[in-house]
Design a protein around this motif. Structure first.
Motif, PDB file in Angstrom:
ATOM      1  N   LEU A   8     -20.773  -7.216  -9.787  1.00 25.08           N
ATOM      2  CA  LEU A   8     -21.122  -7.316 -11.285  1.00 25.08           C
ATOM      3  C   LEU A   8     -21.041  -8.548 -11.732  1.00 25.08           C
ATOM      4  O   LEU A   8     -21.744  -9.069 -12.589  1.00 25.08           O
ATOM      5  CB  LEU A   8     -20.226  -6.236 -11.707  1.00 25.08           C
ATOM      6  CG  LEU A   8     -20.104  -5.931 -13.290  1.00 25.08           C
ATOM      7  CD1 LEU A   8     -21.941  -5.340 -13.651  1.00 25.08           C
ATOM      8  CD2 LEU A   8     -19.363  -4.983 -13.738  1.00 25.08           C
ATOM      9  N   LYS A   9     -20.076  -9.281 -11.334  1.00 22.52           N
ATOM     10  CA  LYS A   9     -19.849 -10.480 -11.872  1.00 22.52           C
ATOM     11  C   LYS A   9     -21.107 -11.595 -11.888  1.00 22.52           C
ATOM     12  O   LYS A   9     -21.566 -12.176 -12.775  1.00 22.52           O
ATOM     13  CB  LYS A   9     -18.807 -11.504 -10.987  1.00 22.52           C
ATOM     14  CG  LYS A   9     -17.196 -11.203 -11.463  1.00 22.52           C
ATOM     15  CD  LYS A   9     -16.329 -12.352 -10.989  1.00 22.52           C
ATOM     16  CE  LYS A   9     -16.514 -12.641  -9.547  1.00 22.52           C
ATOM     17  NZ  LYS A   9     -15.063 -13.394  -9.278  1.00 22.52           N
ATOM     18  N   LYS A  44     -24.267 -10.149 -11.707  1.00 22.21           N
ATOM     19  CA  LYS A  44     -25.208  -9.837 -12.336  1.00 22.21           C
ATOM     20  C   LYS A  44     -24.965 -10.204 -13.772  1.00 22.21           C
ATOM     21  O   LYS A  44     -25.845 -10.662 -14.490  1.00 22.21           O
ATOM     22  CB  LYS A  44     -24.799  -8.237 -12.167  1.00 22.21           C
ATOM     23  CG  LYS A  44     -25.914  -7.585 -11.385  1.00 22.21           C
ATOM     24  CD  LYS A  44     -25.903  -6.110 -11.420  1.00 22.21           C
ATOM     25  CE  LYS A  44     -26.458  -5.341 -10.300  1.00 22.21           C
ATOM     26  NZ  LYS A  44     -26.278  -4.024 -10.421  1.00 22.21           N
ATOM     27  N   ILE A  45     -23.839 -10.114 -14.255  1.00 26.62           N
ATOM     28  CA  ILE A  45     -23.261 -10.637 -15.549  1.00 26.62           C
ATOM     29  C   ILE A  45     -24.114 -12.071 -15.850  1.00 26.62           C
ATOM     30  O   ILE A  45     -24.558 -12.393 -16.727  1.00 26.62           O
ATOM     31  CB  ILE A  45     -21.916 -10.550 -16.086  1.00 26.62           C
ATOM     32  CG1 ILE A  45     -21.565  -9.055 -15.829  1.00 26.62           C
ATOM     33  CG2 ILE A  45     -21.585 -11.034 -17.327  1.00 26.62           C
ATOM     34  CD1 ILE A  45     -20.073  -8.993 -15.990  1.00 26.62           C
ATOM     35  N   LEU A  46     -23.665 -12.791 -14.827  1.00 25.64           N
ATOM     36  CA  LEU A  46     -24.055 -14.299 -15.046  1.00 25.64           C
ATOM     37  C   LEU A  46     -25.354 -14.474 -15.259  1.00 25.64           C
ATOM     38  O   LEU A  46     -26.145 -15.104 -16.041  1.00 25.64           O
ATOM     39  CB  LEU A  46     -23.424 -15.034 -13.752  1.00 25.64           C
ATOM     40  CG  LEU A  46     -24.047 -16.666 -13.655  1.00 25.64           C
ATOM     41  CD1 LEU A  46     -23.451 -17.271 -14.805  1.00 25.64           C
ATOM     42  CD2 LEU A  46     -23.648 -17.108 -12.322  1.00 25.64           C
ATOM     43  N   GLU A  47     -26.209 -13.682 -14.200  1.00 23.98           N
ATOM     44  CA  GLU A  47     -27.647 -13.940 -14.039  1.00 23.98           C
ATOM     45  C   GLU A  47     -28.140 -13.411 -15.600  1.00 23.98           C
ATOM     46  O   GLU A  47     -29.004 -14.000 -15.918  1.00 23.98           O
ATOM     47  CB  GLU A  47     -28.247 -13.146 -13.082  1.00 23.98           C
ATOM     48  CG  GLU A  47     -28.076 -13.727 -11.627  1.00 23.98           C
ATOM     49  CD  GLU A  47     -28.513 -12.884 -10.517  1.00 23.98           C
ATOM     50  OE1 GLU A  47     -29.458 -12.070 -10.588  1.00 23.98           O
ATOM     51  OE2 GLU A  47     -28.177 -13.332  -9.346  1.00 23.98           O
ATOM     52  N   ASP A  48     -27.782 -12.239 -16.078  1.00 18.13           N
ATOM     53  CA  ASP A  48     -28.138 -11.769 -17.067  1.00 18.13           C
ATOM     54  C   ASP A  48     -28.150 -12.744 -18.266  1.00 18.13           C
ATOM     55  O   ASP A  48     -28.826 -12.966 -19.058  1.00 18.13           O
ATOM     56  CB  ASP A  48     -27.358 -10.355 -17.336  1.00 18.13           C
ATOM     57  CG  ASP A  48     -28.296  -9.592 -18.594  1.00 18.13           C
ATOM     58  OD1 ASP A  48     -29.219  -9.162 -18.148  1.00 18.13           O
ATOM     59  OD2 ASP A  48     -27.510  -9.369 -19.541  1.00 18.13           O
ATOM     60  N   SER A  49     -26.873 -13.300 -18.447  1.00 17.07           N
ATOM     61  CA  SER A  49     -26.617 -14.192 -19.502  1.00 17.07           C
ATOM     62  C   SER A  49     -27.677 -15.309 -19.364  1.00 17.07           C
ATOM     63  O   SER A  49     -28.044 -15.797 -20.404  1.00 17.07           O
ATOM     64  CB  SER A  49     -24.919 -14.737 -19.424  1.00 17.07           C
ATOM     65  OG  SER A  49     -24.525 -13.530 -19.670  1.00 17.07           O
TER      66      SER A  49
END
Lengths: 201, 201
Positions: free
Chosen positions: B183-184, B186-191
């Motif tokens: 998830l970490k 994913k959050i990074l990529e998304d941001s």
DNA sequence: TAAAAAATATAACACTGTTAGCAAAATTAC
DNA sequence: GTAATTTTGCTAACAGTGTTATATTTTTTA
């Protein structure tokens, strides 16, 4: 007659030993428990010797902060050079930054004053739930009205919070800094606008 | 025969005095210099009395962390309720968050372990320039190739860095946490994707 | 070999959080 | 009202911390 040279060499060896042992202690026991006495013990010299090489404890830590930024810069450069297109470079740099932070926690924590006592408490604070609930509920609404209603609200919450905390935290450290109040607000507005835009896309 | 009640009342008064004086010291001299002895002095009791009300020093600090989150939640709720539309709510919440952080630095620093020794050093590290130069140069290129070539690279750099540092910092605190490695990322990529999107819009 | 200089160590100061042991006060029992 | 008991609070100490003044030892120079 290289007596001065020999002495110089020896001095540097001791200084290097101080840094080496300090790092050893920090990595095995954490920065919090690092003490001058422990270093003195490890290098097998008395305490005042350390003060002939460093003005104070902070100066020792500062050395590692500098080294940390130096390594980080190197990694980011590598990441940049691994790509041609600037948007992809930004992507690569972000990943390199993360990799450095979590692969070198000792450095990162020292560089940004993290990992200190209250850190573990954050997750224990019951009141935090209320805080996250407020934001998540709003994000959920925003997602429902967006063009991408399947987005993960929890994920977006973390992204949103990261923007906020990142800016606060960096700006608080840099308080002497060259960043005016006006600019601070602009940066915030810009970031949040970007987030919202990406959210409702 | 309200003797027990009177004692109870007195006990609570002392406890309240401890928190009050601790807060007074923290706001005037900073968290770093807050000590049990200073509190004992201020409340005009001996040191061990404090330990009958709090298990240790951390427990006193923890009290303020909780209160801090409680106040923050309140402010965010107010911000939310000041608007109807969820995107505008996100905007208002972000501003309220900032206002809380900079208007209640003592709370924020305690809540997130900021304001600790190395903080002022960050801006003194020469090696940091190299670090920021790398990123700014990339951002500059990205801006030039974007639909908005007049964007401020320095501003964007801060936004970009905030995303990174915010996520690292929050995730490092929350290490026992419910956020998986997957998830970490994913959050990074998304941001970052969101940031780039907004950058080249 | 004796004097000067440099390197190193001992011991202390002023702090820190924390706690064991004791004195004083307040309450209860007689 | 006095004696025993409980509660309350304090003194003093322990084990740490960073830092430094003061010696001592070692090395170099004369």
């Amino acid at each position: 007659m290289g007596v001065a040279e020999r002495k110089q060499r020896h001095k540097e060896q001791v200084k290097a030993a101080i840094l080496e042992k300090a790092w050893q202690i920090a990595t095995t026991e954490g920065w919090q428990t690092l003490s001058i006495r422990k270093i003195a013990d490890a290098i097998e010299y008395s305490i005042p010797v350390i003060y002939t090489h460093f003005e104070n404890k902070e100066a020792i830590l500062f050395e590692f902060t500098r080294k940390g930024f130096s390594i980080l810069s190197e990694r980011l450069k590598e990441a940049k050079e691994s790509r041609q297109e600037s948007c992809q470079q930004l992507d690569a740099i972000a990943k390199a930054y993360f990799k450095f932070a979590f692969g070198n926690k000792e450095y990162y924590q020292l560089m940004f004053g993290l990992g200190m006592p209250p850190c573990e408490t954050v997750s224990r604070v019951a009141e935090m739930k209320e805080f996250s609930d407020v934001i998540i509920s709003v994000i959920q609404s925003a997602i429902q009205g967006s063009k991408n209603p399947d987005a993960d609200a929890f994920l977006k919450f973390h992204a949103y919070w990261s923007i906020l905390h990142g800016q606060v935290s960096l700006q608080m450290m840099n308080n002497n800094g060259n960043v005016s109040n006006d600019l601070k607000e602009k940066i915030l507005e810009d970031s949040i606008a970007g987030f919202i835009k990406a959210l409702v896309s």
